[in-house]
Design a protein around this motif. Structure first.
Motif, PDB file in Angstrom:
ATOM      1  N   TYR A   3       0.192  -3.101   7.505  1.00 22.91           N
ATOM      2  CA  TYR A   3      -0.814  -3.405   6.489  1.00 22.91           C
ATOM      3  C   TYR A   3      -0.793  -4.891   6.132  1.00 22.91           C
ATOM      4  O   TYR A   3      -1.851  -5.521   5.965  1.00 22.91           O
ATOM      5  N   ARG A  44      -7.309  -7.078  -2.878  1.00 23.01           N
ATOM      6  CA  ARG A  44      -5.983  -6.925  -2.287  1.00 23.01           C
ATOM      7  C   ARG A  44      -5.147  -8.166  -2.586  1.00 23.01           C
ATOM      8  O   ARG A  44      -5.665  -9.291  -2.578  1.00 23.01           O
ATOM      9  N   GLN A  62      -0.613   4.633   0.206  1.00 24.46           N
ATOM     10  CA  GLN A  62      -1.101   5.143   1.487  1.00 24.46           C
ATOM     11  C   GLN A  62       0.017   5.725   2.353  1.00 24.46           C
ATOM     12  O   GLN A  62      -0.247   6.216   3.450  1.00 24.46           O
ATOM     13  N   ARG A  66       0.837  -1.211   0.000  1.00 29.25           N
ATOM     14  CA  ARG A  66       0.000   0.000   0.000  1.00 29.25           C
ATOM     15  C   ARG A  66       0.871   1.259   0.000  1.00 29.25           C
ATOM     16  O   ARG A  66       0.686   2.167   0.822  1.00 29.25           O
TER      17      ARG A  66
END
Length: 479
Positions: free
Chosen positions: A240, A260, A199, A196
């Motif tokens: 994560y 994902r 992010q 991620r």
């Protein structure tokens, strides 16, 4: 046993072949999520052997099989082979109960063989079991991993699915490879998605204390902030991965989270397991070598709080959104620690309220989706019912407007302090924030909100313009 009535025995492996995941690892994390206090039991079981370990895990938990990331291309081919007369056999080193659940769900297998008792059905033991049943050269075998090379030595035909590094070339040395299924996406792109990296933008909150202290041009502070950003981002990626491993089953039932990499099986689950501690170790090493010990302490608090959130707090009503708000606020505190700038009351109060509002947006969006799908039970992995979403909107909107009040009180306070040359310009930020928060909630109500409102804010053009106007207002006030 030889071929039955001239039919072909087509033997299929489970982990990494039929399903794009490792069922042992899946069961392990399901156990940790369900019984975290029994963590140390795992070591005692493992000392008694892999088959015993798998059996005890299966005694405790069995993963749902209806949402597993099956290899659809392989399933189509298997169905065609079965319709042409082949007898399908599922043979796996996973516990036999898991294999039987998979077979019952798919309804295409004629036989199931799995690990049970003291026999771990892998590599040469699987080969021996198949040879004793069907005879050497009387079965085809579909696999993907290095242990499958032992089985292919006794198979009549070799079929390879998403092979591990070096497996395909090794299989070709054993004989002609008949079918090769390789439907994996590009690895680097998939790995970055799992981490991620997009992010990491959330960790720019680390620089908020420098902005509030009017020291954005201090190279020393910015250098410490950059190092803190890197360390925090690596730690966040580790978190994560941990969260995704804990939530595999829940994510597969979600409209967007099912894509994902770990949930979808596009990234090998063992890679996620290995990367998780490696990222954490690097993050801690960077913090310990280059930053004040207070930053390392805050980073530790962040990781522990996230671990508690993943294991338990995310399923406790209201405590989950408060924890989410704290995880965002900790980023600001981490920046203050890295740059040796004490966080002010105003910054902390503002962060708590605005991030609490955004945490409510996140839950509201999930519940709205569940309600639209006609679900009445609790949301998967959460403690809320779809009928709660009106209350969440009320609480989240109130928290957001409280952040505007804190901002107004801050502007009034600094107007008397002389910190800004033209503090009256800062009053423009209040209607801007009111507009932005109201729009966020309106879009959430319409079902147009991203699962993560922070990611939405970074991608949304209107939000970016609001940010630019915020910066202009603060800049003019400072001149």
């Amino acid at each position: 046993m030889t071929q039955l009535n001239g039919s072909t025995h087509l033997v299929v492996d489970l982990d990494g072949t039929l399903v794009q995941t490792d069922m042992l690892v899946e069961n392990l994390f399901l156990f940790l999520r369900t019984y975290p206090w029994r963590f140390f039991h795992l070591f005692a079981w493992l000392l008694k052997g892999r088959s015993y370990f798998k059996g005890r895990l299966a005694d405790a938990v069995l993963p749902p099989v209806d949402r597993l990331p099956y290899n659809e291309e392989l399933l189509i081919w298997l169905a065609e082979r079965r319709s042409s007369g082949a007898r399908l056999v599922l043979a796996t080193a996973s516990d036999h109960r898991i294999a039987e659940r998979v077979a019952d769900h798919l309804r295409i297998f004629d036989e199931v063989i799995g690990t049970q008792g003291e026999v771990n059905l892998s590599a040469s033991r699987k080969r021996e079991a198949l040879v004793s049943r069907y005879g050497a050269g009387n079965f085809e075998y579909v696999g993907n991993a290095h242990p499958d090379l032992k089985v292919w030595t006794a198979a009549s035909r070799i079929h390879v699915v998403n092979p591990e590094r070096g497996v395909l070339s090794a299989a070709r040395k054993l004989g002609e490879v008949d079918q090769v299924f390789d439907n994996r996406p590009p690895y680097l792109k998939t790995a970055l998605k799992a981490l991620r990296v997009h992010q990491w933008a959330k960790n720019l909150l680390i620089f908020v204390p420098a902005i509030a202290a009017h020291r954005v041009l201090d190279i020393g502070l910015l250098w410490n902030g950059l190092i803190a950003f890197i360390a925090f981002s690596l730690c966040a990626s580790s978190v994560y991965l941990l969260n995704d491993l804990m939530d595999l089953q829940d994510d597969r039932g979600h409209r967007s989270k099912r894509f994902r990499p770990l949930a979808a099986g596009t990234l090998p689950i063992l890679h996620g397991v290995l990367a998780m501690p490696a990222l954490l170790v690097v993050a801690v090493a960077i913090a310990a070598l280059f930053l004040p010990w207070t930053f390392l302490a805050v980073l530790t608090v962040y990781y522990v709080l996230t671990l508690a959130y993943s294991l338990r707090l995310k399923r406790v009503v209201m405590l989950d959104v408060v924890t989410l708000a704290m995880l965002y606020t900790v980023r600001v505190i981490a920046g203050a620690a890295a740059m040796s700038l004490p966080p002010t009351f105003w910054i902390l109060a503002f962060c708590v309220f605005i991030f609490l509002s955004l945490a409510f947006v996140k839950r509201y969006t999930e519940l709205r989706d569940a309600r639209e799908q006609g679900k009445q039970q609790k949301a998967a992995g959460r403690g809320y019912f779809p009928s709660d979403f009106e209350l969440l909107a009320s609480l989240g909107g109130s928290a957001g407007y409280m952040s505007v009040l804190v901002l107004a009180l801050y502007i009034n306070d600094i107007g008397r302090s002389g910190m800004y040359q033209r503090p009256e310009w800062m009053w423009a930020t209040c209607p801007l924030l009111l507009f932005w928060l109201s729009r966020v909630w309106l879009l959430a109500h319409r079902g147009e909100m991203h699962d993560d409102p922070i990611v939405f804010a970074l991608r949304d053009r209107v939000s970016r313009w609001v940010g630019v106007l915020f910066f202009i207002a603060f800049s003019v006030a400072s001149i």
